[in-house]
Design a protein around this motif. Structure first.
Motif, PDB file in Angstrom:
ATOM      1  N   LEU A 243       0.815  -1.215   0.000  1.00  0.00           N
ATOM      2  CA  LEU A 243       0.000   0.000   0.000  1.00  0.00           C
ATOM      3  C   LEU A 243       0.851   1.269   0.000  1.00  0.00           C
ATOM      4  N   ASN A 244       0.296   2.327  -0.572  1.00  0.00           N
ATOM      5  CA  ASN A 244       0.859   3.674  -0.490  1.00  0.00           C
ATOM      6  C   ASN A 244       0.426   4.322   0.810  1.00  0.00           C
ATOM      7  N   SER A 245       1.260   5.275   1.322  1.00  0.00           N
ATOM      8  CA  SER A 245       0.819   6.063   2.487  1.00  0.00           C
ATOM      9  C   SER A 245      -0.098   7.183   2.017  1.00  0.00           C
ATOM     10  N   ALA A 246      -1.183   6.802   1.385  1.00  0.00           N
ATOM     11  CA  ALA A 246      -2.124   7.804   0.898  1.00  0.00           C
ATOM     12  C   ALA A 246      -3.512   7.224   1.021  1.00  0.00           C
ATOM     13  N   VAL A 247      -4.492   8.110   1.179  1.00  0.00           N
ATOM     14  CA  VAL A 247      -5.864   7.634   1.240  1.00  0.00           C
ATOM     15  C   VAL A 247      -6.661   8.290   0.123  1.00  0.00           C
ATOM     16  N   PRO A 248      -7.522   7.528  -0.548  1.00  0.00           N
ATOM     17  CA  PRO A 248      -8.275   8.080  -1.671  1.00  0.00           C
ATOM     18  C   PRO A 248      -9.204   9.196  -1.207  1.00  0.00           C
ATOM     19  N   GLY A 249      -9.227  10.257  -1.963  1.00  0.00           N
ATOM     20  CA  GLY A 249     -10.142  11.352  -1.653  1.00  0.00           C
ATOM     21  C   GLY A 249      -9.639  12.287  -0.566  1.00  0.00           C
ATOM     22  N   HIS A 250      -8.511  11.969   0.042  1.00  0.00           N
ATOM     23  CA  HIS A 250      -7.950  12.852   1.072  1.00  0.00           C
ATOM     24  C   HIS A 250      -6.496  13.134   0.757  1.00  0.00           C
ATOM     25  N   LEU A 251      -6.260  13.706  -0.372  1.00  0.00           N
ATOM     26  CA  LEU A 251      -4.911  14.017  -0.794  1.00  0.00           C
ATOM     27  C   LEU A 251      -4.287  15.007   0.201  1.00  0.00           C
ATOM     28  N   GLY A 252      -3.007  14.845   0.461  1.00  0.00           N
ATOM     29  CA  GLY A 252      -2.338  15.771   1.377  1.00  0.00           C
ATOM     30  C   GLY A 252      -2.417  15.333   2.820  1.00  0.00           C
ATOM     31  N   SER A 253      -3.111  14.219   3.094  1.00  0.00           N
ATOM     32  CA  SER A 253      -3.213  13.757   4.479  1.00  0.00           C
ATOM     33  C   SER A 253      -1.900  13.116   4.920  1.00  0.00           C
ATOM     34  N   TRP A 254      -1.741  13.071   6.246  1.00  0.00           N
ATOM     35  CA  TRP A 254      -0.564  12.440   6.822  1.00  0.00           C
ATOM     36  C   TRP A 254      -1.001  11.072   7.348  1.00  0.00           C
ATOM     37  N   VAL A 255      -0.574  10.008   6.668  1.00  0.00           N
ATOM     38  CA  VAL A 255      -0.981   8.666   7.060  1.00  0.00           C
ATOM     39  C   VAL A 255      -0.035   8.154   8.143  1.00  0.00           C
ATOM     40  N   LEU A 256      -0.622   7.857   9.298  1.00  0.00           N
ATOM     41  CA  LEU A 256       0.198   7.420  10.437  1.00  0.00           C
ATOM     42  C   LEU A 256       0.312   5.907  10.486  1.00  0.00           C
ATOM     43  N   ALA A 257      -0.811   5.218  10.129  1.00  0.00           N
ATOM     44  CA  ALA A 257      -0.781   3.756  10.109  1.00  0.00           C
ATOM     45  C   ALA A 257      -1.582   3.305   8.900  1.00  0.00           C
ATOM     46  N   ASN A 258      -1.117   2.236   8.285  1.00  0.00           N
ATOM     47  CA  ASN A 258      -1.674   1.840   7.002  1.00  0.00           C
ATOM     48  C   ASN A 258      -1.701   0.317   6.947  1.00  0.00           C
ATOM     49  N   ASN A 259      -2.895  -0.278   6.854  1.00  0.00           N
ATOM     50  CA  ASN A 259      -2.975  -1.739   6.875  1.00  0.00           C
ATOM     51  C   ASN A 259      -3.965  -2.239   5.839  1.00  0.00           C
TER      52      ASN A 259
END
Lengths: 348, 295
Positions: A243-259
């Motif tokens: 996975l990328n440290s990015a979330v769809p629809g929330h560009l510019g967010s800071w992803v702290l945990a990604n699973n």
């Protein structure tokens, strides 16, 4: 006292101002063009829904300037602490001139107050201006950046908005305080840099993620959040998704945990036996013969695999900026009080 | 007569070492006070305590009736020219005068300007390019033009050549005559102070050995030379400052208010330098004895 401060400070202040003006001119000349390119690109990509690709290309085309400017804004406060803060008192002590100036009809407290206020406010103004200019200029790029370069991510966040002003104030007063304790210019500069760098690292690692409780949500898999889909070519083995440290629809967010979650909502480990996706690779969209592409991800998605991300959304940029600046303002205040106590009591 | 400096049991410690201890002195106004003693005796410490650069570790000190560096008014009354006469290397002479004018309410701009002109210094010159003597003169000018009631100078002539010393001290003397202020200046050389001081403090090994007006010191100290005699056989009112013995002869430097009638002694007048050296010698003699006892 104001005259003396200005007389001693004007050289480096003028040099700094000149550099800042140069930067401002360069940004003013190139900024509008950059913004125009961005709007044109967005207008074109929304029609055929290829904006993900446009973002990548747009950022990729300007990444040198983007990184350089970010670095300048990150370094500026440290420079204020190193070259304006640390020598403020050590220079006097080393030359013995503190004995000259502190024996005029002015108390040390007053001397420090004027020096600190005038130089400190200048440092804050420079860092603040520089930060805001860069924020304005890189706005189109910030809108295109994700993952590590996202606006909320540690690297970029500290180089945008009003936070640089807080950093500069803190670094400057830190330099003064360290200078009082160490009493020699070079060690004081080195120690100031070390302490400031440590705090600048500790802040995004330990404090900033908890300023507001982060959002946890699940997202469908797609272009934005899937970094790599690994389908073994030898058949039989199961595919893996990273996975990328990015979330769809929330560009510019800071992803702290990604699973990655499996269809029953259990966590899939990042590697090892359990990391595999249980989807047929002998036939259907995930078979090697189907070729690489969207089809397999759509199929995995359909089976119920999801991204679960914990993140600080972009909407919190300004609240975070204010909080961070406030925290540094408190640090600054504390060190200022300490330095006033110290100069009255201990220093001679 | 009022006091410019009063200290009671004044002491200052650096870590565990006392740089100055049990210092009790009272300096009346209107004197040029010489503070003399070997290097490391505590002269700078005493002067820094008087100017408020240091806080006492023990006892108390008042300067011109106030706490040193107690506020802008107190700072305005006391001028201080530090050891090695520091000035801002990057600022010009004119800048220094402007600094003085901005930071001192009683600044005498005319005097400062005239003094610089009389010394033949170019006001636009940077202080960093001045010779040691010129720099000292600039620091003195800043100290004088402040128009203090007490001017403290810490080893002002230590790094100057003999000619520059003479000029510096002469300039200082002219200013004291013209503007009537008290001066305390330190040196490790009596010869520097001899010409200018009328009050002397001898400081050895962080203690004040003797303090008083030079005339009175000269009148009460004598050198006695005669056949060998133990110190406890001297009259009770004669305080031994230093003693030297050969097999047959004894030489004492004593302090007494009474005349000396013993015909066995040859009484000679001491010079100021002899007097100061006697106090320093007494101390080193004590230390020699202590060392021998330890062995």
């Amino acid at each position: 006292m104001i005259w003396l401060t200005w007389r001693q400070f004007r050289g480096s202040a003028a040099m700094m101002a000149a550099l800042l003006v140069l930067l401002a001119v360069a940004l003013a000349l190139t900024g509008p063009g950059l913004a125009a390119d961005y709007s044109a690109g967005i207008a074109a990509c929304t029609q055929d829904n290829t904006c993900d690709r446009f973002y990548d290309q747009f950022l990729g085309g300007h990444d040198t300037e983007f990184m350089a400017l970010t670095l300048v804004v990150l370094l500026l406060p440290a420079l204020a602490g190193l070259f304006w803060g640390a020598p403020l008192i050590t220079r006097e002590l080393e030359a013995g001139t503190h004995l000259l100036v502190w024996n005029q009809s002015i108390t040390r407290g007053r001397w420090l107050a004027v020096k600190l206020a005038l130089t400190g406010l200048t440092a804050m103004a420079f860092a603040g201006l520089c930060g805001l200019m860069v924020t304005w200029w890189s706005d189109p790029l910030d809108k295109s950046a994700a993952e590590g370069l996202a606006l909320m991510a540690p690297l970029v966040f500290g180089a945008r908005g009003i936070a640089p002003m807080g950093y500069a104030a803190f670094a400057f007063v830190l330099g003064i305080t360290v200078g009082m304790l160490v009493r020699r210019t070079l060690p004081a500069m080195a120690l100031t840099l070390a302490v400031f760098a440590a705090i600048q690292l500790a802040m995004p690692l330990l404090v900033r993620p908890h300023l507001m409780s982060p959002v946890t949500a699940t997202f469908e898999l797609g272009r934005t959040n899937v970094d790599n889909l690994n389908i073994p070519q030898d058949g039989g083995a199961l595919p893996r998704v990273s996975l990328n440290s990015a979330v769809p629809g929330h560009l510019g967010s800071w992803v702290l945990a990604n699973n990655l979650l499996d269809p029953s909502g259990r966590l899939i480990p990042a590697s090892g036996e359990g990391a595999a996706i249980k989807v047929s690779t002998t036939s259907g969209p995930c078979a090697p013969s189907a070729g690489p592409g969207e089809g397999c991800i759509v199929e995995i998605n359909r089976l119920g695999y999801r991204q679960q991300a914990t993140y600080q959304p972009l909407e919190r940029f300004w609240p975070f900026q204010w909080m961070e600046t406030g925290i540094y303002a408190l640090f600054t205040l504390g060190l200022t009080l300490l330095s006033f106590r110290w100069i009255r009591r201990r220093l001679s | 007569m009022t006091s410019v400096l009063q200290a009671q049991g004044l002491g200052r410690k650096y870590g565990k070492r006392w740089a100055l201890r049990e210092c009790t002195i009272d300096i009346p106004a209107g004197h040029v006070v010489g503070l003399v003693g070997p290097n490391g005796a505590g002269k700078t410490t005493l002067l820094k305590l008087a100017s408020g650069q240091l806080e006492p570790s023990a006892g108390g000190i008042t300067v011109l009736g106030g706490r040193p560096a107690g506020g802008p008014a107190q700072l305005a009354k006391v001028g201080f020219v530090a050891q090695d006469t520091p000035v801002y290397a990057g600022l010009s002479i004119a800048d220094h005068l402007r600094l003085g004018a901005r930071l001192n309410p009683r600044w005498d701009a005319t005097m400062a300007r005239e003094r610089i002109a009389r010394l033949g210094l170019d006001p636009t010159q940077r202080a960093g390019k001045l010779s040691g003597g010129q720099r000292a003169q600039l620091a003195l000018t800043v100290g004088l033009a402040k128009r203090p009631e007490l001017l403290i100078l810490d080893e002002p002539v230590a790094s100057l050549d003999p000619l520059a010393r003479r000029e510096f001290l002469q300039g200082l003397m002219e200013a004291t005559v013209e503007h009537k202020f008290s001066v305390v200046l330190s040196s490790h050389l009596v010869s520097d102070l001899e010409r200018v001081c009328d009050f002397l403090i001898v400081l050895v090994d962080s203690r004040v050995q003797v303090a008083g007006e030079v005339d009175k010191l000269m009148a009460t100290h004598h050198r006695l030379t005669g056949p060998r005699r133990d110190p406890d056989r001297l009259p009770a009112d004669q305080h031994v400052v230093s003693a030297r013995h050969t097999d047959r002869q004894s030489t004492y430097v004593i302090r007494t208010d009474a005349p000396i009638h013993d015909p066995a002694w040859t009484v000679t007048q001491l010079s100021l330098e002899d007097l100061v050296l006697a106090y320093m010698d007494k101390h080193t003699a004590d230390r020699r004895v202590a060392l021998e006892v330890q062995r």
